[in-house]
Write an enzyme that holds these catalytic residues in place. Sequence first.
Site, PDB file in Angstrom:
ATOM      1  N   TYR A  58     -10.913   2.747  -5.021  1.00  0.00           N
ATOM      2  CA  TYR A  58     -10.508   3.913  -4.235  1.00  0.00           C
ATOM      3  C   TYR A  58     -11.167   5.132  -4.879  1.00  0.00           C
ATOM      4  CZ  TYR A  58      -6.640   1.095  -2.285  1.00  0.00           C
ATOM      5  OH  TYR A  58      -5.869   0.141  -1.663  1.00  0.00           O
ATOM      6  N   GLY A 167      -3.545   2.829  16.313  1.00  0.00           N
ATOM      7  CA  GLY A 167      -4.067   2.278  17.551  1.00  0.00           C
ATOM      8  C   GLY A 167      -3.085   1.441  18.327  1.00  0.00           C
TER       9      GLY A 167
END
Length: 239
Positions: A58, A167
């Site tokens: 990350y 979504g």
Amino acid sequence: METLRLADDLEPTRMGYGALALAGPRAWGPPRDRSAAIAVLREAVDLGVNHIDTSDYYGPHTVNAVIREALYPYPEQLRIVTKVGARRSADRSWPAALSRPELVSAVEDNLRNLGFETLDLVNLRVGTEAPVLSVQNRYSVATRHDDALVESCARQGISFAGFSGSGFSPVQSETLEAVATRLGASVQQVMLAWLLQRTPTTLVIPTTSSVAHLRDNLAAAELVLPPDAVADLDAVATR
């Protein structure tokens, strides 16, 4: 806060904190606001979270550096879970990094940047033949492809850490919003509570860069979904 015993001296809180959002866009680069990132990490620990999910890819490297800045020397009860098996390319993609030298290097990077001599738990992006303590995959009230795996993990006492994506369809969103309104909770809280009630070995690792959002997420650990709400949410996946 409820915990899950995985091994001796390894009992993470089922409501954890995912550090992905502390990096820049697409998990690349440093935080947009470093002081805010530090505040979120400290608040999570102050509110009882002892389970932080991270990875040295990350950033890469930047999120672990922020975790160390915020929390080192680490509280005795804190358990930081990291992952290996990928690396970051200049195009911000996540190619596999599964060779022996790459895995050794990834573990050493995590140790160095977090400031540890040993790591509590390391997740591998691709499965191995070693004993499995924890599985992490995309899974939510509306993304149920891993239902059988989640139940298999529960039977074997293996933790399953689900992370969700966006979504949702309009019908799915409408159902979630209706249940949340009925319970006086946020949609995110309902989704997290559903995961926590899914099996006794399910972990959740919601990510955020906001203290207010962090508090909202952690409140989901106290939300009990009644049977009618669970039935409505279970039906979401079939639509």
